[in-house]
Design an enzyme around this catalytic site. Structure first.
Site, PDB file in Angstrom:
ATOM      1  N   SER A 156      68.043  -2.233 -15.780  1.00 16.96           N
ATOM      2  CA  SER A 156      67.435  -3.574 -15.700  1.00 16.96           C
ATOM      3  C   SER A 156      65.979  -3.602 -16.148  1.00 16.96           C
ATOM      4  O   SER A 156      65.106  -4.054 -15.413  1.00 16.96           O
ATOM      5  CB  SER A 156      67.540  -4.104 -14.271  1.00 16.96           C
ATOM      6  OG  SER A 156      68.785  -3.804 -13.721  1.00 16.96           O
ATOM      7  N   ARG A 171      59.652  -1.661 -22.852  1.00 16.94           N
ATOM      8  CA  ARG A 171      58.518  -1.431 -21.937  1.00 16.94           C
ATOM      9  C   ARG A 171      59.071  -1.329 -20.523  1.00 16.94           C
ATOM     10  O   ARG A 171      60.160  -1.800 -20.228  1.00 16.94           O
ATOM     11  CB  ARG A 171      57.505  -2.582 -22.016  1.00 16.94           C
ATOM     12  CG  ARG A 171      58.081  -3.912 -21.582  1.00 16.94           C
ATOM     13  CD  ARG A 171      57.084  -5.054 -21.535  1.00 16.94           C
ATOM     14  NE  ARG A 171      57.781  -6.282 -21.163  1.00 16.94           N
ATOM     15  CZ  ARG A 171      58.469  -7.042 -22.012  1.00 16.94           C
ATOM     16  NH1 ARG A 171      58.502  -6.727 -23.291  1.00 16.94           N
ATOM     17  NH2 ARG A 171      59.117  -8.109 -21.591  1.00 16.94           N
ATOM     18  N   ASP A 209      72.714  -6.651 -16.688  1.00 15.54           N
ATOM     19  CA  ASP A 209      73.411  -7.156 -15.487  1.00 15.54           C
ATOM     20  C   ASP A 209      74.125  -8.488 -15.707  1.00 15.54           C
ATOM     21  O   ASP A 209      75.147  -8.759 -15.080  1.00 15.54           O
ATOM     22  CB  ASP A 209      72.489  -7.194 -14.256  1.00 15.54           C
ATOM     23  CG  ASP A 209      71.254  -8.044 -14.458  1.00 15.54           C
ATOM     24  OD1 ASP A 209      71.011  -8.509 -15.585  1.00 15.54           O
ATOM     25  OD2 ASP A 209      70.527  -8.255 -13.470  1.00 15.54           O
TER      26      ASP A 209
END
Ligand code: ADP
Ligand code: MG
Length: 546
Positions: A156, A171, A209
Site C-alpha cells: 500500500s 516514494r 488494495d
C-alpha cells in the site's frame, strides 16, 4: 444570532446540490478519460495488468501478504471454487526501526522471515516436502510444481506497476523511509529474500488494495453478475474498475493477456480535481489542506475519507466555539443548560488539537436519535472531554457532523456514478445488475452512508431512479487476503509453461554463488538432507545453466 441559527449557517456551507453533483460527475468523467490517454493527469488511472475478474469457481491454495502502514499480514487462502473460502493469517507489527532501515534488505528479510514462520506454523507438511523435493530433485520439473505457493503481495505505497508481478516504488509514505528501496522493483526485493531462505514461494502478483477488493467481491458475490468496481472508503479513498483496453490509449508497458479486451484500472481517484475546478472548498477545507503534510494534493480524498472528515468537523466546531454569539459548549450560568449545570471543555480536549476528532465519533453522533441525544453527550464527555454539554450543543454537533459526512457521501456517489456511466452498462439490456464492492470503516460503520450514496445516484443524469435500482453496492471484506490470492491465481494462469526453468536457473546460480555449506543447507535449517544431494542434482542438469 443564537446557536441554532449559527449552526444552520455552518451546515449550509456543506450543502451539495443535485446541480453540483452533476457538474462533478461531468468533470470526473473528463479527468478519468484524460488519465486513460496520458500520464501525469490528476487521475493516474494506473493499469493493473489484471485482465479478468473471477466468477467464484476458482480453486486452490494461495498465499497473500499485506504490507500496510503499521502491520504486516501473512495469510493463506483456500479458494473452494463455490464462492466460499477459508483463510488463516498471522499479523505482526512492523518494528519501527525497520520502517527507517538502512537498506531495503533489512525490511524485506524481515518480511520473508514472517512468511517462513507462517509456513512452518500453518503449512508444515507442504513446506517440508517442497523443501525436501527442491534439495534432492533430479528433474527440473520437480522444482516448480503445485508445491510452490503463488503469493499475492498487497503493497500500500505508491508504485509504478510494470507487470503483474513487477512494480517500482515511487516514494515511501506513512512514516516509512528507506531511500535505497525507491525506484526498485518491490516484488524482486521480496522474492530475493524469500529465495535466500529457500522458501517454496513465488511472488506472483503485485496487488493494489482496491483491485483486491474488486477481485474479492467478484469471487464472493452470488449469482452470475461480475463486479464492475471495487472502492475503498477507509482512512483514504480509491477505486479500481474494469475498463476496455481499447479505451486505454496511453502505453501499457510490458506483457499482459490481451484476449479479454479488458483491464482493471486503479484510478487513484483520491487526487480527483486537485486543481479545484469543481470541488467545494469551505474555509475549513482550506485550513485542513494548508495544515496537512501534502497541501494541494489528494483534494477529493480530503473531502471524502475517514482520515479527514473528523478534522473538517473539528475545525468548524472550533470556530463556533470561538464565536461569542454562537456560544457552543458554553453556558452563561447553569440555567442555560437543560441539565442545570455549566459546560466546560478540558484544555486537553481532542477538539482543540489537530486530528483530535476521530471520524468514528461522527458515526456515534449520526446513530443517536434519542430525544435528549444522551449517547452523543456521553461520547463528547468520554472521548473529547467536553463536560456536560447541553442538548443544544449536542444538536449543533450532530448537525455539523451530519452535514460534513453527507457531503462526503454525495461526493463518493460522484466517483461511483461516473464509473457506472463510463462502463456503459446501464444501457446494456444484458446487464440486469451492476455490482460494486466497497470496503473501509467509513462505509461499513457510518449509519446510512450507503443510503446517502444511493440517494445521490438517483439524482445523477443518465442514472436516475431506474438506473440506481440496477446498481448493487455490497461490502467486500478482505481484499488484501482473498483478492490478493485471486490475483496470484490469475497470474499463475498467465505463466508460460517454461517459466519454471527460468526460476530454476536463477535459483541454481544464486546457490552456486554462496559458500558451499550454506548452499546445501539453505532450504532446510532443521533437515538432515546432506549438502551433496543438491550438488548432484545440479550436475544432472548442466544445460539448465546455459
Ligand atoms: P484502512 O483504511 O487503514 O484500511 P479502515 O478501513 O478501518 O482502515 O479505516 C480507518 C478510518 O476509518 C480512520 O480514518 C477512522 O477514523 C475511520 N473510522 C473508524 N471507525 C469508524 C466508524 N465507526 N465510523 C466512521 N469512520 C470510522
Ligand atoms: Mg483497508
Amino acid at each position: 444570532m443564537g446557536l441554532a441559527e449559527h449552526t444552520s449557517r455552518v451546515v449550509a456551507q456543506f450543502d451539495f446540490s443535485d446541480e453540483e453533483l452533476n457538474r462533478h460527475v461531468d468533470e470526473f468523467l473528463k479527468q478519468a478519460n484524460a488519465g486513460l490517454k496520458q500520464d501525469g493527469t490528476s487521475l493516474s488511472q494506473i493499469p493493473s495488468y489484471v485482465t479478468a475478474v473471477p466468477n467464484g469457481t476458482e480453486k486452490g491454495i494461495y498465499l497473500a501478504v499485506d504490507l500496510g502502514g503499521t502491520n504486516f499480514r501473512v495469510c493463506s487462502v483456500s479458494l473452494n471454487g463455490d464462492s466460499t473460502f477459508n483463510l488463516v493469517y498471522n499479523k505482526v507489527a512492523i518494528p519501527k526501526n525497520l520502517m527507517v532501515a538502512k537498506t531495503a534488505r533489512d525490511l524485506f528479510a524481515f518480511l520473508a522471515k514472517q512468511i517462513e514462520l507462517f509456513l512452518r506454523e500453518h503449512h508444515r507438511d507442504h513446506f517440508e516436502s517442497a523443501a525436501h523435493r527442491r534439495s534432492t530433485m533430479s528433474f527440473p520439473e520437480g522444482y516448480r510444481d503445485e508445491q510452490i505457493f503463488r503469493l499475492g503481495f498487497t503493497f500500500s505505497f505508491p508504485v509504478q506497476q510494470l507487470g503483474i508481478n513487477k512494480g517500482k516504488l515511487i516514494r515511501w509514505t506513512k512514516g516509512f523511509d528507506i531511500p535505497d528501496a525507491v525506484g526498485k522493483d518491490v516484488c524482486k526485493l521480496l522474492q530475493d529474500e524469500i529465495d535466500r531462505l529457500g522458501l517454496p514461494v513465488k511472488v506472483a502478483a503485485l496487488v493494489n488494495d482496491t483491485v483486491g477488493t474488486l477481485m474479492a467481491r467478484s469471487y464472493t458475490s452470488a449469482g452470475k453478475h461480475r463486479s464492475l468496481l471495487g472502492a475503498i472508503f477507509g482512512t483514504g479513498t480509491n477505486g479500481a474498475y474494469i475498463e476496455k483496453t481499447a479505451s486505454i490509449t496511453k502505453p501499457i508497458p510490458g506483457e499482459y493477456d490481451k484476449s479479454t479486451g479488458e483491464m482493471v484500472i486503479n484510478t487513484e481517484w483520491g487526487s480527483f480535481d486537485n486543481e479545484l475546478n469543481v470541488l467545494p472548498s469551505t474555509v475549513w477545507d482550506q485550513t485542513l489542506d494548508r495544515e496537512s503534510v501534502n497541501p494541494g494534493i489528494q483534494m477529493y480524498e480530503k473531502r471524502v475519507s475517514g482520515m479527514f472528515l473528523g478534522e473538517i468537523v473539528r475545525l468548524a466546531i472550533n470556530d463556533m466555539m470561538k464565536d461569542d454569539e454562537a456560544s457552543l459548549f458554553r453556558d452563561t450560568n447553569s440555567s442555560y443548560n437543560d441539565w442545570s449545570t455549566t459546560t466546560n471543555v478540558s484544555p486537553q480536549s481532542g477538539l482543540l488539537s489537530q486530528w483530535g476528532l476521530d471520524t468514528a465519533v461522527l458515526s456515534v453522533a449520526a446513530a443517536d436519535n434519542t430525544p435528549e441525544l444522551s449517547t452523543i453527550r456521553q461520547e463528547l464527555e468520554n472521548t473529547l472531554q467536553v463536560y456536560t454539554p447541553s442538548l443544544e450543543d449536542a444538536q449543533a454537533f450532530k448537525a455539523v457532523a451530519g452535514a460534513v459526512v453527507r457531503r462526503a457521501a454525495r461526493l463518493a456517489a460522484v466517483a461511483i456514478g461516473a464509473i457506472v456511466l463510463q462502463s456503459g452498462k446501464l444501457d446494456d439490456p444484458e446487464e440486469e445488475l451492476i455490482d460494486i464492492g466497497v470496503d473501509g470503516s467509513l462505509v461499513e460503520h457510518y449509519p446510512f452512508f450507503r443510503d446517502m450514496i444511493y440517494e445521490a445516484l438517483r439524482a445523477i443524469e443518465g442514472i436516475g431512479p431506474s438506473g440506481a435500482d440496477k446498481i448493487r453496492i455490497g461490502i467486500a471484506k478482505d481484499g488484501s487476503g482473498v483478492g490478493a490470492a485471486l490475483i496470484a491465481l490469475i497470474a499463475q494462469k498467465m505463466e508460460k509453461p517454461g517459466d519454471f526453468l527460468a526460476d530454476l536457473r536463477r535459483d541454481i546460480r544464486r546457490r552456486l554463488s554462496l559458500p558451499f555449506e550454506n548452499a546445501g543447507m539453505l532450504p532446510l535449517q532443521n533437515h538432515s538432507t546432506p549438502a551433496f544431494c543438491f550438488l548432484c542434482s545440479v550436475s544432472l542438469a548442466p544445460s539448465l545453466l546455459a
